[in-house]
Every structure is written in structure tokens, then in C-alpha cells.
Design a protein around this motif. Sequence first.
Motif, PDB file in Angstrom:
ATOM      1  N   GLN A   1      59.858-102.312 -22.221  1.00 21.26           N
ATOM      2  CA  GLN A   1      60.266-100.946 -22.604  1.00 21.26           C
ATOM      3  C   GLN A   1      58.953-100.241 -22.473  1.00 21.26           C
ATOM      4  O   GLN A   1      58.935 -98.827 -22.059  1.00 21.26           O
TER       5      GLN A   1
ATOM      6  N   TYR B   1      57.591 -98.027 -19.114  1.00 21.32           N
ATOM      7  CA  TYR B   1      58.265 -96.635 -18.893  1.00 21.32           C
ATOM      8  C   TYR B   1      57.727 -95.707 -19.704  1.00 21.32           C
ATOM      9  O   TYR B   1      57.697 -94.644 -19.161  1.00 21.32           O
TER      10      TYR B   1
ATOM     11  N   PRO C   1      65.496 -98.173 -13.722  1.00 22.03           N
ATOM     12  CA  PRO C   1      64.446 -98.934 -13.976  1.00 22.03           C
ATOM     13  C   PRO C   1      63.729 -99.681 -12.831  1.00 22.03           C
ATOM     14  O   PRO C   1      64.258 -99.571 -11.506  1.00 22.03           O
TER      15      PRO C   1
ATOM     16  N   THR D   1      65.358 -94.489 -19.489  1.00 23.93           N
ATOM     17  CA  THR D   1      65.042 -95.572 -18.547  1.00 23.93           C
ATOM     18  C   THR D   1      64.779 -96.803 -19.113  1.00 23.93           C
ATOM     19  O   THR D   1      65.248 -98.007 -18.645  1.00 23.93           O
ATOM     20  N   ALA D   2      64.023 -96.858 -20.133  1.00 27.16           N
ATOM     21  CA  ALA D   2      63.664 -97.994 -21.003  1.00 27.16           C
ATOM     22  C   ALA D   2      64.784 -98.758 -21.338  1.00 27.16           C
ATOM     23  O   ALA D   2      65.107 -99.954 -21.388  1.00 27.16           O
TER      24      ALA D   2
ATOM     25  N   ALA E   1      66.879-100.373 -18.743  1.00 28.96           N
ATOM     26  CA  ALA E   1      66.046-101.628 -18.330  1.00 28.96           C
ATOM     27  C   ALA E   1      66.405-102.637 -19.358  1.00 28.96           C
ATOM     28  O   ALA E   1      66.562-103.872 -18.978  1.00 28.96           O
TER      29      ALA E   1
END
Length: 938
Positions: free
Chosen positions: A158, A161, A174, A264-265, A268
Motif C-alpha cells: 500500500q 502508491y 495497480p 489504487t492501493a 492492489a
Amino acid sequence: MEYPLLFLSALIGWSLAFMPSLPPDGESLTHSVMTMEALLEVASTACREEAQANGQTYTRPDPLTPQNLLLACLGASEEAGISSSKFTEVLDEIISQNTNIDDLNGLGGSPAHHFNDEVLEQGRDIITEGVSVIKASLGQDDFETARRALGAVTHTLQDFYSHSNWIELGNKDPYEKLLRPDLQLDNLADATTPTCNDCQERECPNVILPEILSRKTLTSGYVSPTPQGKCNHGDDTRGGINKDMSGGKVGPDGTDPHLAAYFTATQATKDLLQDIRTAFGNANFLRLLGITRSSVVCFVIDTTGSMRDDIAQVRKLTADIINNNVGTPDEPSLYILVEFNDPDVKAPVSTTDPEKMLQMVNSIIVGGGGDIPEYSLTGIKFALTAAPPSSKIFVFTDAPAKDFELNGTVTSLAQSKQTQISFLLTNALNGVRRRRRRSAVTNPSNSLYQQLAQSSGGTAIEVTKGTISQATKIIEDSVTSSQVTLLQIDSNQPDMFNFIVDPRVQRVILYITGLSISFTLQNPSGVSQESTVESGPLASVSAVGNLIRVSLNEGNLTGRWFITIRSSQAYSLQVTGRSSLDFMSQFVEEFGGPHPGFAMIPARPPAGQNAILRLIVTGVDTLFEVKLSLVSANGELLRNASVSRLSGSTYLARVSRLPDVPFILLLTGQESDGQPFQRQSTTQIQASQLTLQVQNSVVMVPGQSIIVPFTVDARGIEGVTVIRVQDDQGFVREFDASLTLNDVTGNATGQLSLSIPTGTPPGTSSVVTLEAESTTARQSNFALLRASVIREVIDLTPPVCRVVNESLDCPALCGNATWQVTLLMTDGNGTGLQDPRISVTIPDTPLNETSTSIITDIKDENGFNATLLTFSASCCVTAVEISAVDKEANVGRCDFSIRRPSTSTEPPQITSTPSHSPRLTVSLWTSLLLLALTALLL
């Protein structure tokens, strides 16, 4: 996005981030929130697929909370008495390991753990190593080690990002290569590449150089010091490129950088979880997260010759538990068996299959033993390391412990894992001495067992071999996920006690252990019943050995109950029930640095010092007048804590000067309707003036040896501290057995050496227990170090998917039409595909729609083993996920979505889309030779 973010933040409220503490702006999203969101979302997907595979329906709950998800996943209702406390505890364990990274490996201390200082390749190495530990541990059914590694890996993943410029480069998805170590990271800024403008202000707009953005060059910020021309991480006084907190400048496209990094994290994290779920299957993934109906049944059994009659009763008990609970909410989620003899103690064996458990128990061979004492504590230690936290362990023996030197280790492990240990002892003395006894057992050799039972919240029951079956009812009572403790007392004098039964509690049972006991029970209406009445207006009473079991009659139980116990000897009282309303607690300590917050204390908290507890209440949304008290074993009030609500059902409790005597936590309060409730912790807590610190985990390969330092801090205590070390696998070679504390600092540093034997299977894990005890004061503490073994050389390349043939003529109206695709899946020169080699999942498809799969083994064009899959499905099947997993748990996936035309004249299409990381690029393979081979095979 419609996730209950406020609830998720409240659940693990202290542990935030991209900060590991509550954000000062009250708006920033955090490591805890994104991890919880990802865990619940992927768990919901696993629940849906499990239900679909079993021909059942699943409705995604709204809001998606642990309690709601657990009920939906298990197909249960609130009335079923299923508690989410164990599920919440597992989620908290994962998230705590995530947020602890900011304490154990602070921003400046380990740049690679946070993708700082442009060490991007080293950061991915940490992820790769962590994922290897997760997969190797799951391969050995070691879920606890896998959870700890999963929590740590997600933090580093995490942070990429937030701490790199990935978002500023315009990326919204990701970075696939972080979870694909077989692919090279490219376009990285080197040490000589300028990346940022020099900015000393609090706000630094457009700090990243234009050429870095135009060339899509990856970089990250430096914490301190920042080299000239490089990007600063940023802090309260100086701007930088981190996106840990909200409030950053919105980008040209209107994107909030903090939110963009967060989303985004989170995706991912979901990608990583989906990879694990695909590799090990939905059932194992749900076990990893603790989504089970009931508790763990763990038997530790003495198998020496004198136990022949006892083993027969254990076999009967096991059969009763299985036959009475299969298919019910009380069906055990896991069975664990440990056999101990003299001198051999067998390694724990576990299974989720009730029939296999029966076979294991029925195959026990009784014999040997020699002298009377046996290695019972070794057996208990094995069980404690094998069982998940908050388990219940039942020990059957007729002999005292030979290995009493393990008492401290067993007590430490039980406290750390908050696990109850109960004993069924068949070595009671025939006659009871008349003099006043300070023990609730008749045989002095059982006093150690009684102490372990009391400190862990269990019971020590003495019975004859002929009456052991009557005492096993206590085991059947506890086979549930929703057992809660209302009250527990250890006393040696007559007294009256009271406890509150709230409307959420069912099946209330009192257990009284001791000798020559009588009592009077009184309900909230003033109706009484004496102990001599076996079946009365209030309860059913049964007695065997030194145990009295009092089961309250079903009906209107709500209110305050009283019990007056008359005895001139020591006794214990425990009141339990079943309820979804429960609480979990953890001592935490504050830490500073760029990302200040709270970290859990895994050992004994500091005696005589102020302390902080984090409380999470499950099974209820709103509480009032929440109070926490520290009470002694005999019920005496020791401290009242100052409780503050973070949000939701998460609280912080601050305690002044922790007492140095064992204590239990008592939580009281009111629900929204004004009904009072009370719950107690089960395991006693012992604070200590000693502190023992060691890193919490190491990862090693067979044949490797390392030195691990540890530190003892004992301010106010002088002299020598004795060190004891135990481990499961014999990895510890030597250690400093004693340390002399520094007169000024009050601390000392020692070391232990670990060595992994050649040939040790990957996935093997050893829990190393360190215990420190002062020779001048009755103070001790412990620390746990987990050593995990992975392969030295790991196959990191996932299987490859290739489309061989397609037949995609689907009309706008799906009707009776079908579509078909032929795929080739191969692992090349890797470890080869697992069995089953191909798995097919059809999400969100009605159960009555049809599909077929034909799997054929062939050789690919390079001569490697390959699998050919021809998949046909109704045109009403709109999407399919096809995956293959190799023997190192690398996942290759092909995901297809069919698009029907809006009119009958438009050509039908089907698209193959890459899966989430590790994702595959799906390409057409048009080799005429393979097509010809395919045609022949079909």
C-alpha cells in the motif's frame, strides 16, 4: 463506493494511515480502512462462490460489516447465536501486523518497507519474500503465520502508491509488476537522476520535474536527509510527494492525490488477496480469515498405559460431538489432536474433517509410561502453537507433569493467544483431607494444572476413571463460536456473587469447582433454589468429582442473578453463556516518528505504569455508559479505566498504574434500550516490571544460520536476569542464558542463534518463546519470535494462458445458444500445474445455466507439459474466470466477458481480459501445428 468507511475506521480505530493513528484532519483514509475493505470484499466473493458451488444462494450484505458478512456467508440468522468475535479477532490480527510496520520499521529505519528513498526494487523484494511466506505457510495449513505475513506485506504494498510518484504519472490501476517478481521493474530513477524541485515550503505544487512525468520515470521521496535534486517525502513543515493525508493539491484532472492513492492501493490489496484465494481455494481462504461456524476442539491426551479407560471415553466424547453437531451452527471448525507419552510427544495433527478426527482418535495406541510423571506441558505447548488464538484446549491425563520447567512458557503462550486450558484429571485422591485446603483439587500433584487452568480461564476437573464421561459435558458446552464469560471468580471463603444476564444471552451455565460446596441461587425476581435440588425452578444441577454444573432453565433470564457459595475450602466459579455481544482487548503503546500511532503489546504490559487498552465490541452497534474495570481473581476491584469512544464500537481505555497482581477485565454498559450487560475476559492478565523485546519474525531458508539480538529492560530491578528459550522445531542452537542488567540504564542485550536444518520443508514455522526472569524480584516476561522457512530458489513465474480457438456466435437473446473457447495453459519449465490443473468460476450466473469443461494433457511447442481446456457455456453465461495454479502457488488467469449485440445484426464478441495481479496478458496463439493437434484431440 458504498462501503461503510466510518464503520471500518471505527473497527480498528487507532490504527490508521497511510498513517497508523487517527488523522488530525479526521478525513484521511488509512491502512486499516483499505485493508479491512479489501479483506471483506474478497471474503464476500469467496462466500458467494462457495455458496454457488454448494447449490446455495448468497446475498451480499449491506453494509458489509464482519458480523453481517459472517451471517451471510454461513447462511445464518442473528438468532443462530453465531458471534463475529473470532472473525473480528482474525481481521484485527492481520491489520495489526500491517500497522505495526510503522512502529517496527519506521519510515527512516527501513526505507524498503515503505518504498522510500528510491529503493523500489528492495521494496518489491520485501513483498516477494512476504508472499512466499504466506503461500508456504498456507501449504502447511499454518494460518497464523500466513496472517502475520499477510498483514506486513499489505502495508508495504500500500505504501508504494502513497510514497512513489505512480499516481502523478497518471496511473489509476495497480502496478502489476509489484506482484510479478518474474518481471523486471523498469524506468526507475537512478541515483544521478534529478527528480524534484527543491522546495522548503509547506505546500509544494508541481514539485516533480516535468521530464520525470513525461518520461514516466518512477521515483519515491526521501525521509531524511533528502539528496540534492531528489524528492522529499514531506512532513508537517516541508512539502513532499507523499499522499498519506488528505489536503494535497488536486491534480489537473480534478483528482485528489490522497484518494487516488487510497483507491489504487486498496485495489492492489484486493489483487493480492484474489491471488491467494485462487491459489488455495475459497475454503482455505475463508479459514485464513477465520470465517467459521464454531470454535476449535483441541484434545491433548496422555497415551500411557494407565489411560486405557480414559481413551475409551475420549473416543465416545469425540463421536458424540461429531454426531450431535454436524450441520449445525455448533459444528467445530477445526479438530486438533496432540498425544503425549514418556518420553515421546507426537506433533499436533489437525483436520476439518470430522470423520478423519474420529479415525485419528480411534487409532490412538495406549502403552508405556514407566514412572508416574509425564510430559504433559510439552503436549500443551505443542497444542498452543498449533491452535489459533482464543481456542479451547482440553487435557486428559492421570499423571503430574514431568516437564514443569515449561510452566512459564505455557503460561506465556496461553496469555499471548488468550487460550483457555481445561484439565480432566483422573488421579484424584480417594479420600479428601479434612483440614482447610488452599486448592480446589484433592491431589497436590494437580496444583500446577489448577494454576494453569485459573490463569487461562479454564477449569481443572478431578474425576474417577469411571465417571469421566459425566465431566465431558463441559467440552460439549463449549463447542460454539459464541460462548462468552459473564463472571469468573477464584476464592477460598464463603461469599455472595452477582452477575447480569442481558437479553442477548442464551444457555447460561455456571461451573463451580471445589470440595464440600453448597450454594443458593437466586434469580432477578427473588426466587431461590438450593444446591441440593437437582431439577428446580431455576436450574438443573449435576455434580461429578470436584465439578458442579448448573444449567439455568430457558425462559426469562434477564436481570441480575445472585449466588451464595458456602465452603471452607478453595473454589472457583465461572458463569458462561452464548451471545453475539462480546469484546476483545489488546494493550497498546504509543510510538512517535513521522507516522506516530499505537502498536500492540504482544507480551505482559508494564506493571506500575500507565497503560492503554484498545477495546472492540462485537455484535452490537450502539452502547452507552461503557465502563472497564480491572478486577482481581477473587472479584476485588483493582482499577477503573477511563474509557473514550473512538467511533462505532471501538474504544480506548486508559489505566493508571497497572497492578502487579493478576487481573481480569470486566466490561459493563447499556444497550440502546437501556438494558445493562456485563462481559469478562477469560484469560488472566499479569503485568510485569520486566520488558523483553525481540523482532517478531525472521524468514530463513534450509541450511541458513542467523544471530537474533534481544533486549531486557528492568528499570528498578538490579542483578541477574535468567533467560529461557523454547522452540517447536529445534531451530535454536544457543542463546545467552543470563544477562546482568546495567546499573544505570537498567537494561541488557543478549542474542540467540537460529539454524535451519537442510531438508526442512518450506512452510515450516517455529514459534520461539523467550522468557526472562529476575533473580532478585519475582518478575518475569516473555516475547515470541516466529521463524518461517521458505525455499532458497522459488519458481516465481505464473502459468501462461493462450487462446487456441474460439466459437463466439451468440445471439442477442441467449436462449439455447452456446459459446466456446479453447485454451492452452502451461507452466513452461516451472514446477508444473497443481491438481486440479484448471479451475473455472462463473460469477453472478443463475444456477440453472449450463457449462461444460473438457481437459486434455498435451505437450506444448517447446515440449513442456501443458493442459488444453475446451470450455462451452450457455450464451446466458456472461462472464467466466479460468485459472491455473502451479506447485509454487503462482496463479495464471484468463477472464472472459461475452458481449451480446444490441440488435441481431451486430456481430457477437467475446473479450479476454487480464486478471488482477499477478495478471497475464492473454494472447492468440495461431500456430498451425498446435491447431492441428487440437483438432485431432477434440
